[in-house]
Design a protein around this motif. Structure first.
Motif, PDB file in Angstrom:
ATOM      1  N   PHE A   1      -5.301  11.625 -14.494  1.00  0.00           N
ATOM      2  CA  PHE A   1      -4.440  11.417 -15.656  1.00  0.00           C
ATOM      3  C   PHE A   1      -3.151  10.722 -15.231  1.00  0.00           C
ATOM      4  O   PHE A   1      -2.683   9.790 -15.892  1.00  0.00           O
ATOM      5  CB  PHE A   1      -4.097  12.760 -16.307  1.00  0.00           C
ATOM      6  N   GLY A   2      -2.568  11.197 -14.127  1.00  0.00           N
ATOM      7  CA  GLY A   2      -1.332  10.596 -13.644  1.00  0.00           C
ATOM      8  C   GLY A   2      -1.510   9.138 -13.266  1.00  0.00           C
ATOM      9  O   GLY A   2      -0.652   8.295 -13.550  1.00  0.00           O
ATOM     10  N   PHE A   3      -2.629   8.838 -12.628  1.00  0.00           N
ATOM     11  CA  PHE A   3      -2.912   7.443 -12.232  1.00  0.00           C
ATOM     12  C   PHE A   3      -3.007   6.542 -13.461  1.00  0.00           C
ATOM     13  O   PHE A   3      -2.432   5.446 -13.498  1.00  0.00           O
ATOM     14  CB  PHE A   3      -4.213   7.400 -11.428  1.00  0.00           C
ATOM     15  N   VAL A   4      -3.744   6.993 -14.476  1.00  0.00           N
ATOM     16  CA  VAL A   4      -3.930   6.182 -15.687  1.00  0.00           C
ATOM     17  C   VAL A   4      -2.597   5.989 -16.404  1.00  0.00           C
ATOM     18  O   VAL A   4      -2.270   4.879 -16.865  1.00  0.00           O
ATOM     19  CB  VAL A   4      -4.972   6.841 -16.603  1.00  0.00           C
TER      20      VAL A   4
ATOM     21  N   SER B   1       2.478  13.374   2.671  1.00  0.00           N
ATOM     22  CA  SER B   1       1.514  13.705   1.606  1.00  0.00           C
ATOM     23  C   SER B   1       2.237  14.056   0.316  1.00  0.00           C
ATOM     24  O   SER B   1       1.806  13.663  -0.774  1.00  0.00           O
ATOM     25  CB  SER B   1       0.615  14.860   2.057  1.00  0.00           C
ATOM     26  N   ASN B   2       3.347  14.778   0.417  1.00  0.00           N
ATOM     27  CA  ASN B   2       4.114  15.107  -0.786  1.00  0.00           C
ATOM     28  C   ASN B   2       4.630  13.850  -1.469  1.00  0.00           C
ATOM     29  O   ASN B   2       4.501  13.678  -2.687  1.00  0.00           O
ATOM     30  CB  ASN B   2       5.272  16.030  -0.409  1.00  0.00           C
ATOM     31  N   ARG B   3       5.188  12.948  -0.682  1.00  0.00           N
ATOM     32  CA  ARG B   3       5.815  11.752  -1.273  1.00  0.00           C
ATOM     33  C   ARG B   3       4.781  10.814  -1.886  1.00  0.00           C
ATOM     34  O   ARG B   3       5.022  10.226  -2.949  1.00  0.00           O
ATOM     35  CB  ARG B   3       6.622  11.021  -0.192  1.00  0.00           C
ATOM     36  N   LEU B   4       3.623  10.667  -1.236  1.00  0.00           N
ATOM     37  CA  LEU B   4       2.615   9.730  -1.729  1.00  0.00           C
ATOM     38  C   LEU B   4       1.794  10.323  -2.863  1.00  0.00           C
ATOM     39  O   LEU B   4       1.619   9.694  -3.914  1.00  0.00           O
ATOM     40  CB  LEU B   4       1.695   9.305  -0.586  1.00  0.00           C
ATOM     41  N   TYR B   5       1.278  11.529  -2.682  1.00  0.00           N
ATOM     42  CA  TYR B   5       0.339  12.102  -3.652  1.00  0.00           C
ATOM     43  C   TYR B   5       1.037  12.709  -4.868  1.00  0.00           C
ATOM     44  O   TYR B   5       0.476  12.712  -5.969  1.00  0.00           O
ATOM     45  CB  TYR B   5      -0.533  13.172  -2.999  1.00  0.00           C
TER      46      TYR B   5
ATOM     47  N   LYS C   1      -6.443  10.997  -3.145  1.00  0.00           N
ATOM     48  CA  LYS C   1      -5.667  10.436  -2.037  1.00  0.00           C
ATOM     49  C   LYS C   1      -5.797   8.909  -2.003  1.00  0.00           C
ATOM     50  O   LYS C   1      -4.810   8.192  -1.778  1.00  0.00           O
ATOM     51  CB  LYS C   1      -6.128  11.051  -0.721  1.00  0.00           C
ATOM     52  N   PHE C   2      -7.004   8.414  -2.238  1.00  0.00           N
ATOM     53  CA  PHE C   2      -7.195   6.962  -2.227  1.00  0.00           C
ATOM     54  C   PHE C   2      -6.705   6.324  -3.525  1.00  0.00           C
ATOM     55  O   PHE C   2      -6.288   5.160  -3.532  1.00  0.00           O
ATOM     56  CB  PHE C   2      -8.665   6.633  -1.961  1.00  0.00           C
ATOM     57  N   LEU C   3      -6.719   7.084  -4.618  1.00  0.00           N
ATOM     58  CA  LEU C   3      -6.075   6.591  -5.841  1.00  0.00           C
ATOM     59  C   LEU C   3      -4.576   6.406  -5.619  1.00  0.00           C
ATOM     60  O   LEU C   3      -3.965   5.474  -6.174  1.00  0.00           O
ATOM     61  CB  LEU C   3      -6.308   7.571  -6.994  1.00  0.00           C
ATOM     62  N   ALA C   4      -3.974   7.301  -4.817  1.00  0.00           N
ATOM     63  CA  ALA C   4      -2.545   7.175  -4.522  1.00  0.00           C
ATOM     64  C   ALA C   4      -2.257   5.897  -3.750  1.00  0.00           C
ATOM     65  O   ALA C   4      -1.227   5.240  -3.963  1.00  0.00           O
ATOM     66  CB  ALA C   4      -2.068   8.394  -3.731  1.00  0.00           C
TER      67      ALA C   4
ATOM     68  N   ARG D   1      -1.115   0.329   7.425  1.00  0.00           N
ATOM     69  CA  ARG D   1      -0.507   1.559   7.965  1.00  0.00           C
ATOM     70  C   ARG D   1      -0.608   2.706   6.969  1.00  0.00           C
ATOM     71  O   ARG D   1      -0.786   3.854   7.356  1.00  0.00           O
ATOM     72  CB  ARG D   1       0.947   1.302   8.339  1.00  0.00           C
ATOM     73  N   LEU D   2      -0.495   2.377   5.689  1.00  0.00           N
ATOM     74  CA  LEU D   2      -0.626   3.411   4.659  1.00  0.00           C
ATOM     75  C   LEU D   2      -2.022   4.012   4.688  1.00  0.00           C
ATOM     76  O   LEU D   2      -2.189   5.245   4.612  1.00  0.00           O
ATOM     77  CB  LEU D   2      -0.327   2.817   3.288  1.00  0.00           C
ATOM     78  N   LEU D   3      -3.033   3.182   4.805  1.00  0.00           N
ATOM     79  CA  LEU D   3      -4.407   3.675   4.866  1.00  0.00           C
ATOM     80  C   LEU D   3      -4.627   4.553   6.094  1.00  0.00           C
ATOM     81  O   LEU D   3      -5.219   5.639   5.993  1.00  0.00           O
ATOM     82  CB  LEU D   3      -5.370   2.491   4.879  1.00  0.00           C
ATOM     83  N   VAL D   4      -4.149   4.095   7.257  1.00  0.00           N
ATOM     84  CA  VAL D   4      -4.306   4.889   8.481  1.00  0.00           C
ATOM     85  C   VAL D   4      -3.536   6.200   8.372  1.00  0.00           C
ATOM     86  O   VAL D   4      -4.001   7.254   8.834  1.00  0.00           O
ATOM     87  CB  VAL D   4      -3.843   4.081   9.708  1.00  0.00           C
ATOM     88  N   SER D   5      -2.364   6.177   7.745  1.00  0.00           N
ATOM     89  CA  SER D   5      -1.579   7.404   7.554  1.00  0.00           C
ATOM     90  C   SER D   5      -2.332   8.404   6.686  1.00  0.00           C
ATOM     91  O   SER D   5      -2.343   9.609   6.960  1.00  0.00           O
ATOM     92  CB  SER D   5      -0.230   7.068   6.924  1.00  0.00           C
ATOM     93  N   VAL D   6      -2.971   7.905   5.625  1.00  0.00           N
ATOM     94  CA  VAL D   6      -3.747   8.789   4.751  1.00  0.00           C
ATOM     95  C   VAL D   6      -4.930   9.389   5.514  1.00  0.00           C
ATOM     96  O   VAL D   6      -5.216  10.591   5.391  1.00  0.00           O
ATOM     97  CB  VAL D   6      -4.223   8.028   3.494  1.00  0.00           C
ATOM     98  N   LEU D   7      -5.622   8.580   6.312  1.00  0.00           N
ATOM     99  CA  LEU D   7      -6.743   9.101   7.097  1.00  0.00           C
ATOM    100  C   LEU D   7      -6.252  10.145   8.108  1.00  0.00           C
ATOM    101  O   LEU D   7      -6.922  11.166   8.326  1.00  0.00           O
ATOM    102  CB  LEU D   7      -7.448   7.951   7.811  1.00  0.00           C
TER     103      LEU D   7
END
Length: 693
Positions: free
Chosen positions: A72-75, A251-255, A442-445, A463-469
């Motif tokens: 919902f937040g993404f949309v 994780s808090n800041r991104l998600y 997480k990947f939607l973020a 770097r964002l992708l590697v950070s999420v992984l």
């Protein structure tokens, strides 16, 4: 009339959104349960399998709520935000021109690192001063500290801040002498004494920072929305140094951008209050949000420990709205630096959240949305023992299918036998779809950051992708550890075992000894379970590894995550970076500068300085009382003599507190110290003080 019309509008929208969420969550859970029935050998035909089905439904529904909230937040962010939010309603010059009302900014503290904590408050003060709106705000430090070395330092630091900032008559300090009802009692005591001076109060935690623009905007929104009782911001975690804190911060800041947007859109005016980084309308809060002691049994008897969700529910019951506004930026808090510190905090929070069961079941006239918020708080910790119970029943099912002979009539004699069936491909598919609910947000973020142009502030897309992984790997390692710890806390809370309430560590790394002492029981249980699974069936052993391996590695994981070195190395490589580290807000810069330059008296403890230093002694006298006029006069004289001859170590913490609360005792101790021989305790302290000038 306008307020009632707006209330009706958002309630219709909220009802539609909540029904839509319910439809998605319940429908998806029913489909998943159907697949589970066909995965189970007897298709739910035994008591063990029925238990598995019930637990799976509860846990899956819990995960699905989070998934759909993030979606919902993404949309909503994709279409430009929620047009029903408070900020969208009042965008424009009219809001900025709104005059401010008198507002208190309060910071309850209890045994916190004094200089660190009050440096943050200093930064908030300076930011408001720069904004030109300082005249409408007053600051209150509300202490519940019991250790004299802590509260004497609090008084000295407050006095120094007042002199540095010119804040006399604008920044106040009050320490409760009777510590009742935890933080909520502290705030309630302040409101009873001084609440009528203010229309609003902004609540900060010891690790909170709020930018002046955010504070001013909150007051202006409250002025435009007289039916809003509480307005909550969505704080971002900052100042992470250890690897653990940096993972939490990232994780808090991104998600949270997606989750907070979705949650705000679903809750709307029935949002939860998180206890800090929020603004409260004082009058209705005082009239309707008083917390009576629970009248149940065990854990459900006595003061309410986790007050914030309950206060929001009471505000809603009184007809006022509670809003979460993710669009209010410059709202910050800090994360515990280690896993051990987070779990210690969760031990306290779990007890308070579980108390919400009583209010959920027996609270009168609470809105359904607030009951669901209370249930959400309960499930934050109950999910762990439910998961553990699911694993136990799965093990029982595996034992029955491997060791025991096949029972074609598991529930007694019937006309037809029940043939056990195995569908491993269905089981794999169900597991993968369940995991997708956890990982897709997480990947939607990431996609959201790319769409809105903020990926560069996280170090760039790669770097964002590697950070999420990296964050996913660490989360997988920590999930079983948290499950075991939370399960233990829930059992302890329901049995009403005693708990010590203490301040938080914000700097110390975890030692190997502490890590093994804390994690050893879980490591033994996991190793034993995994060995049993191997002896039972190799496939079951492989199934157990995602839970068993993180538990076996819990001690080294805890130590590694507590280290500052790995966290800073990743930061230098542009990993786990947040936008506020690349372009820090001014309030954050001010706080860091104050903490770097703040002076600490390493020669004398706070108690010793209160006796020896003339200016501090006069300050503490001014804040003390004339206790000698009471019956305690006979008790204090021998304590003064003992402390004056042998030093503060000769007295207990309680005895020192009695002395330093008394004006005459402070004056007498100062005289005794300065008249003491050079080779006495006080003589040596004065000599060392002179050497370090």
């Amino acid at each position: 009339m306008l307020a009632r019309k707006r209330s009706g509008n958002w309630r219709r929208v909220a009802t539609f959104r909540r029904l839509l969420l319910t439809l998605f969550v319940v429908g998806q859970t029913l489909v998943a349960c159907y697949f589970l029935l066909w995965v189970l050998p007897y298709h739910g035909g035994t008591l063990v399998e029925l238990g598995l089905l019930v637990l799976f439904a509860l846990l899956y529904m819990w995960i699905a709520v989070g998934f759909w909230t993030a979606l919902f937040g993404f949309v909503l962010r994709l279409v430009g935000g929620d047009r029903h939010s408070l900020l969208k309603r009042h965008a424009g010059a009219g809001l900025e021109a709104t005059p401010l009302a008198r507002t208190a900014i309060i910071m309850p503290v209890y045994h916190e690192p004094v200089r660190w904590t009050l440096s943050g408050l200093k930064a908030v003060y300076q930011d408001l001063e720069r904004s030109g709106h300082l005249d409408q705000f007053e600051f209150h430090i509300l202490s519940d500290s019991r250790d004299p070395d802590v509260w004497l330092e609090e008084q000295a630091t407050w006095y120094r801040l007042c002199r540095e900032l010119g804040a006399e008559g604008r920044m106040f300090y009050r320490r409760r002498r009777v510590n009742l009802n935890f933080k909520s009692g502290n705030v309630a005591d302040f409101l009873r004494r001084w609440g009528r001076r203010y229309r609003y109060t902004v609540v900060l935690d010891a690790d909170s920072l709020l930018g002046a623009d955010t504070i001013v905007r909150m007051v202006q929104l409250m002025e435009h929305e007289p039916n809003v009782g509480i307005l909550q911001t969505a704080p971002s975690i900052i100042n992470g140094e250890s690897l653990f804190a940096r993972v939490q911060q990232f994780s808090n800041r991104l998600y949270s951008t997606l989750f907070a947007t979705g949650l705000a859109a679903i809750q709307m005016g029935d949002a939860a209050f998180w206890g800090h980084n929020a603004i409260i309308r004082v009058k209705p809060f005082m009239e309707h949000c008083g917390l009576r002691k629970l009248r149940g049994f065990g854990l459900f008897r006595g003061p309410i420990m986790s007050h914030d969700f309950v206060e929001a529910a009471y505000m809603g019951r009184a007809g006022y709205e509670v809003w979460l506004e993710p669009g209010l930026g410059s709202s910050f808090e800090e994360s515990p630096p280690t896993l051990s510190d987070e779990l210690s905090r969760d031990n306290r929070w779990s007890r308070g959240n579980l108390q919400h069961l009583w209010i959920l079941l027996f609270g009168r006239r609470l809105r359904l949305a607030h009951r669901m918020a209370l249930l959400n708080g309960v499930m934050a910790y109950m999910a762990s023992p439910l998961w553990l119970a699911f694993l136990i029943l799965t093990t029982v099912e595996a034992v029955q299918m491997t060791v025991a002979s096949i029972d074609y009539f598991p529930e007694g004699q019937g006309l037809f036998p029940l043939w056990p069936e195995w569908r491993p491909e269905w089981a794999l598919g169900l597991a993968l779809t369940t995991l997708s609910l956890l990982f897709i947000p997480k990947f939607l973020a990431i996609l959201d950051a790319v769409i809105h142009g903020t990926a560069r502030q996280f170090g760039g897309v790669l770097r964002l992708l590697v950070s999420v992984l990296t964050e996913i790997v660490i989360s997988v390692l920590l999930a079983p550890v948290r499950m075991m710890a939370h399960s233990r806390y829930v059992v302890g809370a329901l049995l009403n075992l005693s708990l010590t309430w203490a301040g938080q560590n914000r700097t110390r790394e975890t030692t190997w000894r502490d890590a093994f002492l804390t994690q050893f029981p879980g490591m033994i249980v996991a190793a034993g379970w995994s060995a049993f699974a191997w002896s039972l069936d190799p496939m079951f052993f492989l199934w157990s590894l995602p839970v068993a391996v993180p538990l076996i590695l819990a001690a080294p994981t805890s130590v590694l995550l507590s280290r500052v070195g790995p966290g800073q190395a990743l930061r230098r490589w542009g990993m786990l970076v947040i936008p506020e580290e690349r372009v820090p807000p001014q309030v954050l810069e001010d706080a860091r500068e104050a903490r770097r330059n703040g002076s600490e008296d390493s020669v004398l403890s706070a108690v010793e300085a209160a006796v020896v230093r003339p200016r501090l002694n006069r300050l503490h006298q001014a804040l003390a009382r004339n206790v000698r006029r009471s019956r305690r006069a006979e008790l204090l004289a021998p304590l003064v003599a003992c402390c004056g001859s042998e030093g503060p170590a000769s007295l207990s913490r309680s005895e020192l507190s009695q002395l330093f609360r008394d004006r005459q005792s402070l004056a007498e101790l100062h005289q005794l110290a300065w008249r003491a021989p050079p080779d006495s305790f006080w003589g040596q302290r004065i000599t060392s003080l002179g050497r370090n000038r």
